[in-house]
Structures are given as structure tokens and as C-alpha cells.
Write an enzyme that holds these catalytic residues in place. Structure first.
Site, PDB file in Angstrom:
ATOM      1  N   LYS A 120       0.830  -1.084  -0.034  1.00  0.00           N
ATOM      2  CA  LYS A 120      -0.071  -0.098  -0.047  1.00  0.00           C
ATOM      3  C   LYS A 120       0.888   1.175   0.016  1.00  0.00           C
ATOM      4  CE  LYS A 120       0.640   0.868   4.584  1.00  0.00           C
ATOM      5  NZ  LYS A 120       1.259   2.177   5.081  1.00  0.00           N
TER       6      LYS A 120
ATOM      7  N   ARG B 107       3.920   9.540   5.415  1.00  0.00           N
ATOM      8  CA  ARG B 107       5.128  10.072   4.690  1.00  0.00           C
ATOM      9  C   ARG B 107       5.185   9.413   3.373  1.00  0.00           C
ATOM     10  NH1 ARG B 107       7.086   7.950   9.965  1.00  0.00           N
ATOM     11  NH2 ARG B 107       7.544   5.943   9.037  1.00  0.00           N
TER      12      ARG B 107
END
Length: 338
Positions: free
Chosen positions: A193, A257
Site C-alpha cells: 500500500k 510519509r
């Protein structure tokens, strides 16, 4: 009963999980090899580089001594970047004297070997020193767990006793844990993912809207499922917390991030510029290499993954790459291979 947990890695996620464990009445100890960070945790009770708003309980101790962290621990929680997991696991194996439950809360695939983190732990830590290996994963930002936001994740293991023990350690009124036997699917969902999140960030950086984001997430999930299933994952895992759940939260939040990195790439920054400015690990940047190589090895169509790989490592233009994706040959969605 109070349990001592060695939390190996004092970044944002390791710190947030230590907070949960301490609030549940257990004894987490945070290990880092950065002396300044541990001094700050022990003296200032903060970890401002990673969670600037959090005040850490005085009951949570930090240490730079791995032996001290492991002494009398019943659980060892690995929250370190994938690229150093094998090295750290070797160090842990040398110091362990009793069987412990090994838990990985990191998300990635090892470079070159393409192995899952639980596999690395099993290879480096002898069977007589482990009482089960568990992957703790799901839609969870450390920043939100740190403020007791509602969070639901999965404890996955082929050993249900170990999974249920980890479930009990972390469960409380804001953190709900489900068990899952499919550690293969959970770890592939967790790792892959991050690649799709890079793409979602890039779309946002280019100015594309919700339609594009939804398309990327949906077709990205199809790619994640195809690769995971090829390695023995249960297809149903990918419609669960560590599949679509983790994919949604990582592709839609500025806390991610990987999304942040993709956003900068979409705005024209190079990968080197992005990684140099982030200050924290962007797992998707290395995982995309492993996934790209695995897909070629298994002859699995993963056009989104290949496109992101080309942008990051072959200097492909982002906009031109998106146009090329949209102009591929027409396909049926049902049972589509790409």
C-alpha cells in the site's frame, strides 16, 4: 498481569505503541542507538523529532543498551526500517536467553531477497528463542494513536495463541485489535500500500482530484491482491483492515510519509530531493523496487507499480506516465489482470 515489552525503534510508531502499552498497565522500554534521543525521552519525556506534541509518561524508559531492553522481556516489538531489520534481528538473537513473542510493526519488503519481515525474523532468531511471530498492522497513524484517536488494527500470525496474546496487550477503549491467521496477506497488504500511497500523493501534487484518487486506490488494491495471492495470501485479507483499510488511510492523509513523498514528486522534486528532506523513512520508495522485481519474476501485471517505479528510477515524466496508464488497451473490470 504486567508484561515487559522491548520496543526496538523509538520513532513515531514505536513511541506511540509504547504509550498504548504503558496506558494498558504494561512495561514498555524504548530502545534506540541514538543517545540524544534516549536522553530526551528519559529527561524531557518528549520525542520531538517524531511526535512533537506528545508528552511521554515517566513510566516509559528509553535505553541505548539492547541487552537492557531485552532483559526479562516477554515480547520484542520490532519498529525499525525494513532495511535494518535483519541486522537488528541478528543482534537480538545473540542476546535473547528465553523464548519471546516477536512482533513486527514495520511495513516493507527486504531488498534483493524480497522477503517479508516476519520471514526475516524467523530466519535470524532461532526457534528455541521465539514463542511465535506476529505482524501488527492496519490503518494507523502514529500521530493519531498518540492522542488516543479511535484505531483498529490486526494482529496476524500462524500461531493464534501468540496473536491473541498481542491482541490482549494492545486492546483498550481507543485501540481495537482483530486477529488474523493470514500473516502473508497482512504483510503484503502493509508493504504494497505504500507504493500506491506514493502515487496518490503524486496525483495530489499534480492537482488531480477525488475521481483520480479513487481510481488509483481501487486499481491499486487489485494489484496488491494479485501479488499477495500469488504468494499464498487469502484474497479476503485484502478487503480487511490491513488491505483496503490501510490503503485508504495511507493514500488520503497528510500524516502519511509516503503520500507526502509522492506529493513532492508530483510537484516536480526528484526522489533524491524528497528522501533528503523527509527526515524519516519512506518505505514505499524501496518497496516499489521489490514489488516491481517480484511482479516480473511471477509474470504478474502491475501497471501502476511499474509506472511509479519508472517515475522514481527511470526518470519518467509523471504526467506522461499517467496519460500512458489511461491510454492502455481497454479491459473488462471483471477478472481483469491489469
Amino acid at each position: 498481569m504486567k508484561t515487559k515489552i522491548a520496543v526496538i525503534g523509538a520513532g513515531s510508531w514505536g513511541t506511540a505503541l509504547a504509550k498504548v502499552l504503558e496506558e494498558n498497565g504494561h512495561e514498555p522500554i524504548l530502545y534506540s542507538n541514538v543517545e540524544e534521543q534516549i536522553k530526551e525521552i528519559n529527561e524531557q519525556h518528549t520525542n520531538k523529532t517524531f511526535l512533537p506534541e506528545l508528552v511521554i509518561s515517566k513510566n516509559i524508559k528509553g535505553t541505548t543498551d539492547l541487552k537492557e531492553a531485552l532483559e526479562d522481556a516477554q515480547v520484542v516489538l520490532f519498529v525499525v526500517p525494513t532495511k535494518v531489520t535483519r541486522m537488528v534481528a541478528k543482534q537480538v538473537a545473540e542476546l535473547l536467553t528465553d523464548k519471546v513473542i516477536l512482533v513486527t510493526a514495520s511495513k516493507g519488503l527486504e531488498q534483493q531477497t524480497h522477503k517479508r519481515i516476519s520471514t526475516i525474523l524467523e530466519e535470524e532468531i532461532p526457534e528455541n528463542k521465539r514463542a511465535g511471530v506476529v505482524a501488527l498492522s492496519g490503518p494507523s497513524h502514529a500521530e493519531e494513536v498518540a492522542v488516543n484517536d479511535l484505531t483498529t488494527i490486526t494482529a496476524a500470525s500462524s500461531d493464534m495463541d501468540a496473536a491473541e496474546k498481542i491482541q490482549q496487550l494492545f486492546m483498550n477503549d481507543y485501540m481495537r485489535i482483530y486477529t488474523n491467521k493470514d500473516i502473508v496477506g497482512v504483510e503484503y497488504g502493509a508493504a504494497l500500500k505504500n507504493i500506491i500511497a506514493l502515487g496518490a500523493g503524486a496525483l495530489a501534487g499534480l492537482g488531480y482530484g477525488d475521481n483520480a484518487k479513487a481510481a488509483l486506490i481501487t486499481r491499486g488494491l487489485a494489484e496488491i491482491s494479485r501479488l499477495g495471492i500469488a504468494f499464498g495470501a487469502d484474497p479476503l485479507t485484502f478487503i480487511g483492515l490491513s488491505g483496503v483499510g490501510d490503503l485508504i488511510v495511507t493514500c488520503t492523509s497528510i500524516h502519511s510519509r509516503n503520500w507526502q513523498a509522492g506529493n513532492m514528486i508530483g510537484k516536480g522534486h526528484s526522489l533524491d530531493e524528497v528522501l533528503g528532506s523527509m527526515g524519516m523513512v519512506v518505505e514505499g520508495a524501496s518497496t516499489v523496487v521489490a514489488a516491481y522485481e517480484l511482479a516480473r519474476e511471477k509474470n504478474i501485471e502491475m501497471p501502476i507499480t511499474e509506472a511509479i517505479y519508472d517515475v522514481l528510477y527511470n526518470n519518467a515524466d509523471v504526467r506522461e506516465t499517467i496519460v500512458a496508464l489511461m491510454n492502455r488497451d481497454p479491459k473488462s473490470e471483471a477478472h481483469s489482470k491489469d
